[in-house]
Structures are given as C-alpha cells and as structure tokens.
Design a protein around this motif. Sequence first.
Motif, PDB file in Angstrom:
ATOM      1  N   LYS A  38       0.808  -1.203   0.000  1.00  0.00           N
ATOM      2  CA  LYS A  38       0.000   0.000   0.000  1.00  0.00           C
ATOM      3  C   LYS A  38       0.846   1.259   0.000  1.00  0.00           C
ATOM      4  O   LYS A  38       0.333   2.350  -0.199  1.00  0.00           O
ATOM      5  N   ARG A  39       2.138   1.137   0.228  1.00  0.00           N
ATOM      6  CA  ARG A  39       3.002   2.296   0.191  1.00  0.00           C
ATOM      7  C   ARG A  39       3.275   2.707  -1.244  1.00  0.00           C
ATOM      8  O   ARG A  39       3.296   1.885  -2.149  1.00  0.00           O
ATOM      9  N   ARG A  40       3.505   4.009  -1.440  1.00  0.00           N
ATOM     10  CA  ARG A  40       3.798   4.494  -2.776  1.00  0.00           C
ATOM     11  C   ARG A  40       5.144   3.935  -3.224  1.00  0.00           C
ATOM     12  O   ARG A  40       6.122   4.005  -2.498  1.00  0.00           O
ATOM     13  N   PRO A  41       5.224   3.350  -4.415  1.00  0.00           N
ATOM     14  CA  PRO A  41       6.494   2.760  -4.844  1.00  0.00           C
ATOM     15  C   PRO A  41       7.559   3.821  -5.065  1.00  0.00           C
ATOM     16  O   PRO A  41       7.261   5.005  -5.263  1.00  0.00           O
ATOM     17  N   ILE A  42       8.809   3.395  -5.017  1.00  0.00           N
ATOM     18  CA  ILE A  42       9.921   4.296  -5.308  1.00  0.00           C
ATOM     19  C   ILE A  42      10.024   4.440  -6.816  1.00  0.00           C
ATOM     20  O   ILE A  42      10.253   3.468  -7.524  1.00  0.00           O
ATOM     21  N   ARG A  43       9.819   5.652  -7.305  1.00  0.00           N
ATOM     22  CA  ARG A  43       9.884   5.884  -8.738  1.00  0.00           C
ATOM     23  C   ARG A  43      11.262   6.444  -9.103  1.00  0.00           C
ATOM     24  O   ARG A  43      11.845   7.226  -8.369  1.00  0.00           O
ATOM     25  N   GLU A  91      10.497   1.516  -9.395  1.00  0.00           N
ATOM     26  CA  GLU A  91       9.782   1.494 -10.659  1.00  0.00           C
ATOM     27  C   GLU A  91      10.420   2.550 -11.542  1.00  0.00           C
ATOM     28  O   GLU A  91      10.562   3.705 -11.144  1.00  0.00           O
ATOM     29  N   THR A  92      10.834   2.168 -12.732  1.00  0.00           N
ATOM     30  CA  THR A  92      11.572   3.084 -13.591  1.00  0.00           C
ATOM     31  C   THR A  92      10.840   3.315 -14.897  1.00  0.00           C
ATOM     32  O   THR A  92       9.988   2.530 -15.313  1.00  0.00           O
ATOM     33  N   VAL A  93      11.209   4.429 -15.536  1.00  0.00           N
ATOM     34  CA  VAL A  93      10.677   4.738 -16.853  1.00  0.00           C
ATOM     35  C   VAL A  93      11.799   5.352 -17.668  1.00  0.00           C
ATOM     36  O   VAL A  93      12.555   6.186 -17.176  1.00  0.00           O
ATOM     37  N   GLN A  94      11.951   4.908 -18.899  1.00  0.00           N
ATOM     38  CA  GLN A  94      12.999   5.410 -19.780  1.00  0.00           C
ATOM     39  C   GLN A  94      12.529   6.723 -20.403  1.00  0.00           C
ATOM     40  O   GLN A  94      11.559   6.752 -21.153  1.00  0.00           O
ATOM     41  N   LEU A  95      13.250   7.815 -20.093  1.00  0.00           N
ATOM     42  CA  LEU A  95      12.860   9.129 -20.599  1.00  0.00           C
ATOM     43  C   LEU A  95      13.909   9.720 -21.522  1.00  0.00           C
ATOM     44  O   LEU A  95      13.815  10.887 -21.886  1.00  0.00           O
ATOM     45  N   ALA A 102      16.717  -2.004  -5.963  1.00  0.00           N
ATOM     46  CA  ALA A 102      15.897  -1.782  -4.764  1.00  0.00           C
ATOM     47  C   ALA A 102      16.697  -0.967  -3.761  1.00  0.00           C
ATOM     48  O   ALA A 102      17.920  -1.098  -3.667  1.00  0.00           O
ATOM     49  N   ILE A 103      16.024  -0.116  -3.019  1.00  0.00           N
ATOM     50  CA  ILE A 103      16.621   0.643  -1.916  1.00  0.00           C
ATOM     51  C   ILE A 103      16.037   0.123  -0.622  1.00  0.00           C
ATOM     52  O   ILE A 103      14.816   0.166  -0.418  1.00  0.00           O
TER      53      ILE A 103
END
Length: 401
Positions: free
Chosen positions: A11-16, A128-132, A121-122
Amino acid sequence: MSSTHEDPRDKRRPIRARHVATSFDAAAPHERFDQQSLPVKLARMGATTGFDMWARASAALCRRMGWYPRVEPYVGYGTEHYSRLICRTVLAPPGPESASASRGIWTALTVPAPHTRVSIAIDSEPLETVQLGDSELYDAPDPSRNQSSKFARSDRSGYLDLVAEHDLSVGPHQVTYHVNERSLVPGTLYTVASSARIGVISDVDDTIMVTQAPSRLKAGYNLLLSNPTKRASVPGMSVLYTRIRDLDVDMPFFYLSASPWNVERTIRLFIRDHGFPAGPLLLRDLDPRPKTFVPTTVQHKHEFIQQLMADFPKMRFILFGDDGQRDPTTYAEVVRRYPGRILAIGIRQLSPRESSLPSFDWTGNQPAPEMDVPVFYGTTGANLMKTMLPYLQSTCRRSRL
C-alpha cells in the motif's frame, strides 16, 4: 515481487526513478562534435568507430567463453527526497565478484555489457523506472511520469544513471542491483540532510592519494601496474578531513577524480583503509562517445562540480585540490561561475620530485589566481590544518549563531 496474500508494504507508494543525462552525455559547448574542425571530426569518428568495433568484438568473444553481464555498483548520494544511483553493467565470467581491489591493467580491460536490464531496490523496496531519454538534467524526478517498469536498461557503454524519488532517513542506506543469472549485488547510498549547509569536494590524485599525476609515465604505472593496496596517502590529509568532518556531523564529502570508473572500487577501498570520511566518488568515463568524446580533466571537474551545485542548491562547498593539474585555476573559474557558493579552498603543493615538473609555487614566484574566497596552501595535511582549520572552525561557529 508479488505474492498470493496482501502485504501491508504494497500500500506504500512505490519508489519511482528515471534516467537522467549524465555529465558524460552533456558536452560543453566548445567540446560538441558540431563545433569541431573537419580533421577533429574525422579523428573522433575514427576513434568512436574503433571503440565500438572493439566493444562488439570483445563482447562476442566473451559470450563465446561463457561470460554474461554482472553489475558494478558505484556509491550513490542524494537527500531525503531523491537520490542519484549510478552503476555499470559489464561482461564477466561465472562466479562471484572479488571484493578486493585489482591492478588497474585488469580493470582497464573491462568489457561493457550494453543495454542490459537491471532491477534495483533501496532497503529492499523495489524501484519502478521509466525510460525518458536524456532530455532532463540534474532535476528531481517528475512524479507524474508513473509508467511502471521493474527494471532499467544500461546505455551503450553499460552505464546506468538514475534519479529515484523517495522518503529516506539521513545516513547510509543499502541499494541492491540484480541482473539475470547473477546474485544480488549490494551498494551504498549516502543520504545527505536537506538542512546540511556545508559540503566538501575533494580531488583524489595527489590531493589525498599519491599518484604523481603530472608525470604521465608515473601516473600510468601507478594506475595500471602498481599494487592498489600499497597506494600511499598524502601525509596528514585524512586527519585534516576527519577534523573538518567533526565540525558538522551532517557535512558530506564528495571525491572527484579524473581516473576512470573502472578503478572506483580501488579508490573507495583506499578511502576506507586510510581513514578518510566516507562519501561518493565521481570519476570519468574514458569511452569515446559521439557527442562528448573524452572530456579533459579540467572539463570533467567542471561538469561534476556543476552537477553537485545543482543537486544541492542551498549548500556551500569547501574545495580541495593540488597544484599539479591546474586545480587553482580550475577552482578560480568555479568561484567566478558560482558566486557565494564556495566557502574556502585548500591547495596541496606538490614537490618537484612528485610532479617531475618545475615547482608550482603559487604563493611565491607565480601569483595565485585571484579569488574572492580564502585560499590555503600546504605541502601536507598538517600544514593546511594550521591555517585552514581555525578559519573553518570560526566560520562554522558563526553559521550556527
């Protein structure tokens, strides 16, 4: 990371996190490819093409030998709210990676594993990553870009530079990296307090570690062939740095070197073994690239100091360098570019025997570059401590009033 039962952590916001443009992707205007003469363009194209051919041939040979990608983690840094995470994917034989430092000749022959998927992971919380692409530079992550991906992909030379958004406590944290068929690889993340107002940026070569960098032959031997466990520390510098660190427990230390990323572990172990305050290393990518080619030592230092100025906009810095690689003039330019951001400068003076060049006596025959901040000179840490430490003690006391 899913399970058949609901975990409260879900339920915690993921690390983006997202990719950023690194300093070796952001060419200075005068170093851009389109600003060069035709002979320089042709030479760069030849070197870049030659490197790409070597990389492809070496990778094919390594894969035929049964090698596959592994991760080399580098020390990350940031604040409670976001962090920079840097690593590299390389090809390596099966089996665990050695924890000891290797001679530079072996690390220099590292074969990159380009475009490799890495899971990160930290403190066991996955990113969670996104290629920009490379359009962003130095800024905090954009939370609106929430496309989910469980891995990031390294670039053409195996490097991966991410900015992660999070809420972490101040102090060290563990980052874990994973590629297929390998065990998790741990790394360290230093989280700096947002309230920290003073930081230290220190050169490595001949400022804290004796490398004789002004002499190319001696520096090359020390980098490639010498036993890394027998590197000598500049006398008194670890004591000086520890005394400075004692002035403010929140004070971060950043170590800057023109050495390649391949020797990051060697320098990191040197810092630990010789009692210097721990902190991230900012080294140089020596792979020739189409846009930036290979940055000069001076340009490399300017680029990473620019990066730290942007990463910590409220922080003032103490700079340390030596007079063997134009650090006084480089730092004078930093003072000019960033007025009010430099608190003091310490310059370690090399002896003629160390440099194999005429003595650079900035306080004697050759005048020091004009700067609007105090500059302290000394041949050892003890010499610098006599004049520099009282000034910093007084300055830190005034800043707390």
